[in-house]
Design a protein around this motif. Structure first.
Motif, PDB file in Angstrom:
ATOM      1  N   GLN A  38       0.845  -1.186   0.000  1.00 51.12           N
ATOM      2  CA  GLN A  38       0.000   0.000   0.000  1.00 51.12           C
ATOM      3  C   GLN A  38       0.881   1.237   0.000  1.00 51.12           C
ATOM      4  N   ASP A  93       0.863  -1.147   9.347  1.00 48.35           N
ATOM      5  CA  ASP A  93      -0.158  -2.129   8.976  1.00 48.35           C
ATOM      6  C   ASP A  93      -0.285  -2.337   7.474  1.00 48.35           C
ATOM      7  N   ALA A  94       0.751  -2.074   6.723  1.00 49.02           N
ATOM      8  CA  ALA A  94       0.688  -2.256   5.275  1.00 49.02           C
ATOM      9  C   ALA A  94       0.591  -3.739   4.929  1.00 49.02           C
ATOM     10  N   ALA A  95      -0.128  -4.047   3.866  1.00 49.33           N
ATOM     11  CA  ALA A  95      -0.185  -5.407   3.332  1.00 49.33           C
ATOM     12  C   ALA A  95       0.811  -5.489   2.178  1.00 49.33           C
ATOM     13  N   ALA A 115      -2.448  -7.653   6.418  1.00 49.34           N
ATOM     14  CA  ALA A 115      -1.938  -6.338   6.829  1.00 49.34           C
ATOM     15  C   ALA A 115      -1.075  -6.454   8.086  1.00 49.34           C
TER      16      ALA A 115
END
Length: 127
Positions: A38, A93-95, A115
């Motif tokens: 993201q 919390d990036a996926a 995430a």
């Protein structure tokens, strides 16, 4: 006598060179590792496998510490029959999604992690 000594020395050097070379044909694969996520996103820790010498049947693990920006890509060589692998940990919390490509085009592996979780792509190359 000098000629025999020179020939014997040359033969020993050749034999020593061949035994030190565990992949004498040099068969290996052109691998591309890709990471996306993201935007904006970054990676705090990344590791990947690479054959330092295409004539050796071993891979070395390399580790990078971040923050590393996304997207990220690296082209390496992996000896035939060895594992191509990339692992990354996102910041926050990036996926993350990883891919392993052969010759920059053929997708060998693709994974998307939940995430905030590390992502791992691995594929053993054909021998």
């Amino acid at each position: 006598m000098i000629k025999r000594t020179a020939l014997a020395t040359a033969a020993l050097v050749l034999v020593a060179g061949l035994t030190a070379c565990s992949n004498p044909t040099g068969k290996s694969w052109a691998i591309s590792y890709e990471l996306t996520g993201q935007s904006p996103g970054s990676v705090t820790k990344l590791s990947y496998a690479e054959s330092v010498d295409r004539y050796q049947d071993q891979v070395s693990q390399h580790e990078l510490r971040g923050p590393l920006g996304l997207p990220w890509r690296l082209d390496v060589v992996v000896s035939a029959g060895q594992e191509a692998k990339v692992t990354a940990t996102p910041s926050g919390d990036a996926a993350l999604t990883c891919r392993i490509l052969l010759d920059e085009t053929r997708e060998l592996a693709k994974t998307t992690a939940a995430a905030g979780q590390p992502v791992i792509c691995a594929k053993t190359t054909d021998s």
